[in-house]
Design a protein around this motif. Structure first.
Motif, PDB file in Angstrom:
ATOM      1  N   ASN A  43       0.816  -1.218   0.000  1.00  0.00           N
ATOM      2  CA  ASN A  43       0.000   0.000   0.000  1.00  0.00           C
ATOM      3  C   ASN A  43       0.848   1.265   0.000  1.00  0.00           C
ATOM      4  O   ASN A  43       0.512   2.248  -0.665  1.00  0.00           O
ATOM      5  N   PHE A  44       1.954   1.269   0.726  1.00  0.00           N
ATOM      6  CA  PHE A  44       2.850   2.431   0.714  1.00  0.00           C
ATOM      7  C   PHE A  44       3.558   2.567  -0.639  1.00  0.00           C
ATOM      8  O   PHE A  44       3.813   3.673  -1.104  1.00  0.00           O
ATOM      9  N   SER A  45       3.877   1.438  -1.259  1.00  0.00           N
ATOM     10  CA  SER A  45       4.647   1.475  -2.506  1.00  0.00           C
ATOM     11  C   SER A  45       3.943   2.279  -3.589  1.00  0.00           C
ATOM     12  O   SER A  45       4.596   2.946  -4.401  1.00  0.00           O
ATOM     13  N   SER A  46       2.616   2.233  -3.612  1.00  0.00           N
ATOM     14  CA  SER A  46       1.873   2.930  -4.659  1.00  0.00           C
ATOM     15  C   SER A  46       1.477   4.350  -4.254  1.00  0.00           C
ATOM     16  O   SER A  46       0.787   5.035  -5.007  1.00  0.00           O
ATOM     17  N   ARG A  47       1.909   4.786  -3.078  1.00  0.00           N
ATOM     18  CA  ARG A  47       1.474   6.099  -2.585  1.00  0.00           C
ATOM     19  C   ARG A  47       2.629   6.979  -2.124  1.00  0.00           C
ATOM     20  O   ARG A  47       2.411   7.975  -1.439  1.00  0.00           O
ATOM     21  N   THR A  48       3.838   6.636  -2.470  1.00  0.00           N
ATOM     22  CA  THR A  48       5.019   7.403  -2.061  1.00  0.00           C
ATOM     23  C   THR A  48       5.992   7.508  -3.226  1.00  0.00           C
ATOM     24  O   THR A  48       5.806   6.877  -4.270  1.00  0.00           O
ATOM     25  N   HIS A  49       7.057   8.288  -3.033  1.00  0.00           N
ATOM     26  CA  HIS A  49       8.131   8.306  -4.030  1.00  0.00           C
ATOM     27  C   HIS A  49       8.904   7.002  -4.023  1.00  0.00           C
ATOM     28  O   HIS A  49       9.592   6.674  -4.994  1.00  0.00           O
ATOM     29  N   GLY A  50       8.826   6.267  -2.939  1.00  0.00           N
ATOM     30  CA  GLY A  50       9.533   4.997  -2.871  1.00  0.00           C
ATOM     31  C   GLY A  50       9.714   4.527  -1.447  1.00  0.00           C
ATOM     32  O   GLY A  50       9.516   5.277  -0.488  1.00  0.00           O
ATOM     33  N   ILE A  51      10.100   3.253  -1.324  1.00  0.00           N
ATOM     34  CA  ILE A  51      10.356   2.639  -0.023  1.00  0.00           C
ATOM     35  C   ILE A  51      11.753   2.053  -0.052  1.00  0.00           C
ATOM     36  O   ILE A  51      12.166   1.435  -1.026  1.00  0.00           O
ATOM     37  N   ARG A  52      12.478   2.240   1.027  1.00  0.00           N
ATOM     38  CA  ARG A  52      13.824   1.692   1.155  1.00  0.00           C
ATOM     39  C   ARG A  52      13.872   0.694   2.310  1.00  0.00           C
ATOM     40  O   ARG A  52      13.157   0.842   3.299  1.00  0.00           O
ATOM     41  N   ARG A  53      14.717  -0.327   2.149  1.00  0.00           N
ATOM     42  CA  ARG A  53      14.978  -1.258   3.248  1.00  0.00           C
ATOM     43  C   ARG A  53      16.454  -1.617   3.192  1.00  0.00           C
ATOM     44  O   ARG A  53      16.887  -2.395   2.345  1.00  0.00           O
ATOM     45  N   THR A  54      17.222  -1.039   4.089  1.00  0.00           N
ATOM     46  CA  THR A  54      18.669  -1.201   4.024  1.00  0.00           C
ATOM     47  C   THR A  54      19.195  -2.319   4.908  1.00  0.00           C
ATOM     48  O   THR A  54      20.300  -2.788   4.707  1.00  0.00           O
ATOM     49  N   GLY A  55      18.425  -2.731   5.921  1.00  0.00           N
ATOM     50  CA  GLY A  55      18.892  -3.772   6.819  1.00  0.00           C
ATOM     51  C   GLY A  55      19.505  -3.261   8.098  1.00  0.00           C
ATOM     52  O   GLY A  55      20.017  -4.048   8.904  1.00  0.00           O
ATOM     53  N   SER A  56      19.473  -1.952   8.327  1.00  0.00           N
ATOM     54  CA  SER A  56      19.932  -1.390   9.598  1.00  0.00           C
ATOM     55  C   SER A  56      18.869  -0.413  10.099  1.00  0.00           C
ATOM     56  O   SER A  56      18.807   0.739   9.664  1.00  0.00           O
ATOM     57  N   ALA A  57      18.034  -0.882  11.005  1.00  0.00           N
ATOM     58  CA  ALA A  57      16.941  -0.044  11.510  1.00  0.00           C
ATOM     59  C   ALA A  57      17.469   1.216  12.180  1.00  0.00           C
ATOM     60  O   ALA A  57      16.919   2.308  11.996  1.00  0.00           O
ATOM     61  N   ALA A  58      18.539   1.086  12.946  1.00  0.00           N
ATOM     62  CA  ALA A  58      19.068   2.248  13.668  1.00  0.00           C
ATOM     63  C   ALA A  58      19.480   3.356  12.710  1.00  0.00           C
ATOM     64  O   ALA A  58      19.168   4.534  12.930  1.00  0.00           O
ATOM     65  N   ILE A  59      20.178   2.993  11.640  1.00  0.00           N
ATOM     66  CA  ILE A  59      20.615   4.005  10.681  1.00  0.00           C
ATOM     67  C   ILE A  59      19.414   4.638   9.981  1.00  0.00           C
ATOM     68  O   ILE A  59      19.356   5.862   9.786  1.00  0.00           O
ATOM     69  N   GLU A  60      18.440   3.829   9.614  1.00  0.00           N
ATOM     70  CA  GLU A  60      17.261   4.374   8.934  1.00  0.00           C
ATOM     71  C   GLU A  60      16.481   5.324   9.848  1.00  0.00           C
ATOM     72  O   GLU A  60      15.978   6.363   9.400  1.00  0.00           O
ATOM     73  N   ILE A  61      16.386   4.987  11.128  1.00  0.00           N
ATOM     74  CA  ILE A  61      15.716   5.882  12.074  1.00  0.00           C
ATOM     75  C   ILE A  61      16.487   7.192  12.184  1.00  0.00           C
ATOM     76  O   ILE A  61      15.897   8.281  12.209  1.00  0.00           O
ATOM     77  N   ALA A  62      17.803   7.106  12.225  1.00  0.00           N
ATOM     78  CA  ALA A  62      18.624   8.322  12.256  1.00  0.00           C
ATOM     79  C   ALA A  62      18.392   9.164  11.004  1.00  0.00           C
ATOM     80  O   ALA A  62      18.388  10.400  11.065  1.00  0.00           O
ATOM     81  N   TYR A  63      18.169   8.506   9.866  1.00  0.00           N
ATOM     82  CA  TYR A  63      17.899   9.225   8.620  1.00  0.00           C
ATOM     83  C   TYR A  63      16.557   9.974   8.672  1.00  0.00           C
ATOM     84  O   TYR A  63      16.406  11.016   8.040  1.00  0.00           O
ATOM     85  N   VAL A  64      15.597   9.440   9.419  1.00  0.00           N
ATOM     86  CA  VAL A  64      14.367  10.203   9.642  1.00  0.00           C
ATOM     87  C   VAL A  64      14.709  11.464  10.427  1.00  0.00           C
ATOM     88  O   VAL A  64      14.225  12.559  10.117  1.00  0.00           O
ATOM     89  N   GLY A  65      15.564  11.323  11.418  1.00  0.00           N
ATOM     90  CA  GLY A  65      15.939  12.466  12.244  1.00  0.00           C
ATOM     91  C   GLY A  65      16.618  13.586  11.476  1.00  0.00           C
ATOM     92  O   GLY A  65      16.431  14.766  11.803  1.00  0.00           O
ATOM     93  N   CYS A  66      17.382  13.246  10.440  1.00  0.00           N
ATOM     94  CA  CYS A  66      18.102  14.291   9.702  1.00  0.00           C
ATOM     95  C   CYS A  66      17.415  14.652   8.391  1.00  0.00           C
ATOM     96  O   CYS A  66      17.953  15.437   7.609  1.00  0.00           O
ATOM     97  N   GLY A  67      16.242  14.068   8.123  1.00  0.00           N
ATOM     98  CA  GLY A  67      15.463  14.467   6.956  1.00  0.00           C
ATOM     99  C   GLY A  67      15.766  13.722   5.674  1.00  0.00           C
ATOM    100  O   GLY A  67      15.196  14.051   4.623  1.00  0.00           O
ATOM    101  N   ARG A  68      16.629  12.717   5.703  1.00  0.00           N
ATOM    102  CA  ARG A  68      16.890  11.937   4.492  1.00  0.00           C
ATOM    103  C   ARG A  68      15.718  11.010   4.174  1.00  0.00           C
ATOM    104  O   ARG A  68      15.500  10.651   3.013  1.00  0.00           O
ATOM    105  N   LEU A  69      15.026  10.587   5.214  1.00  0.00           N
ATOM    106  CA  LEU A  69      13.793   9.823   5.070  1.00  0.00           C
ATOM    107  C   LEU A  69      12.686  10.584   5.776  1.00  0.00           C
ATOM    108  O   LEU A  69      12.937  11.303   6.755  1.00  0.00           O
ATOM    109  N   ASP A  70      11.461  10.393   5.315  1.00  0.00           N
ATOM    110  CA  ASP A  70      10.317  11.081   5.913  1.00  0.00           C
ATOM    111  C   ASP A  70       9.591  10.227   6.942  1.00  0.00           C
ATOM    112  O   ASP A  70       8.865  10.757   7.791  1.00  0.00           O
ATOM    113  N   GLY A  71       9.784   8.904   6.872  1.00  0.00           N
ATOM    114  CA  GLY A  71       9.131   8.016   7.822  1.00  0.00           C
ATOM    115  C   GLY A  71       9.767   6.644   7.831  1.00  0.00           C
ATOM    116  O   GLY A  71      10.467   6.258   6.884  1.00  0.00           O
TER     117      GLY A  71
END
Length: 265
Positions: free
Chosen positions: A170-198
């Protein structure tokens, strides 16, 4: 707090160097599950962090991914993930990090996430903001889900019955894209600095999310469960966002079926 922060930064960067020293080399791998790996480097990194905490703050309790809970009956507890993204690391995929948080009486007061490959240190102090290598950071200003880039983490044990894939579709068809890198901590940090929105995930552990919770909150983002409720470090499902797309994400996370892009729900 100044001394605590100095010790934490020195310790997490030294453990980052341990990870870098072994990258590219053959790893001794143990399996805690078919996709839940641990290497000897996880243990070396954890040993170094434990030693540093115990030498500098001998009365503090510690919770780590590999060792478990070292209870000193203290108001302070350190939460440690010595290598977040172990599977990536074991395969020499350069996306992994270290996460350390400090809790005082159930409140997260310090959080650090370090990416040694890029030498990026994300950290936050309660009521003092969030930073990337000493530069103040904030979440993105993206106003709508359709203009967002988001990420997620699957549980180690995937189950179709638990509908893990429905939000992804459902998110795939409603966003610019979805990423899954395999490191939750880094991805959460990316939300904090604005590289990811959620970012959303189920069944993460306290060492995966504790530092990231504070970083995102201090970066003016929002952290709840999938229903919009306040969370703690043991919450089973967790949603991080810039706040502006939070309610849209909650709505989609709670859909029980797949909807195509223009289908109303």
């Amino acid at each position: 707090m100044k001394r605590i922060l100095e010790v934490a930064i020195k310790t997490i960067k030294e453990s980052g160097n341990i990870l870098l020293n072994y990258i590219g080399e053959e790893k001794e791998i143990e399996l805690k599950g078919i996709s839940n790996l641990v290497t000897q480097v996880d243990k070396l990194s954890e040993r170094h962090i434990l030693k540093s905490i115990e030498e500098n703050f001998p009365d503090h309790s510690i919770l780590t991914e590999e060792t478990g809970f070292i209870n000193k009956n203290s108001e302070y507890t350190w939460i440690v993930d010595p290598l977040d993204g172990t599977t990536n690391y074991a395969h020499n995929f350069p996306f992994f990090g270290i996460s350390i948080a400090l809790i005082k009486n159930k409140e997260i007061i310090l959080g650090l996430i370090y990416d040694p490959i890029r030498d990026e240190l994300f950290y936050a102090i309660k009521n003092e903001g969030a930073y990337l290598n000493d530069r103040r950071i904030e979440v993105s200003k993206t106003e709508s889900l359709e203009n967002s880039l988001i990420s997620f983490a699957f549980p180690y044990e995937l189950s179709l019955e638990e509908k893990n894939f429905i939000p992804f579709i459902n998110f795939s068809s409603r966003t610019h894209g979805i990423r899954r890198t395999g490191s939750a901590a880094i991805e959460i940090a990316y939300v904090g600095c604005g590289r990811l929105d959620g970012f959303w995930a189920k069944k993460l552990k306290p060492w995966d999310i504790s530092a990231g919770i504070l970083i995102v909150e201090e970066a003016k983002g929002k952290v709840t469960d999938f229903s919009g409720n306040n969370i703690d470090i043991h919450t089973d499902n967790i949603l991080f966002s810039n706040g502006k797309i939070h309610q849209e994400m909650i709505k989609i996370l709670n859909l029980g079926k797949i909807f195509i892009r223009n289908e109303k729900f």
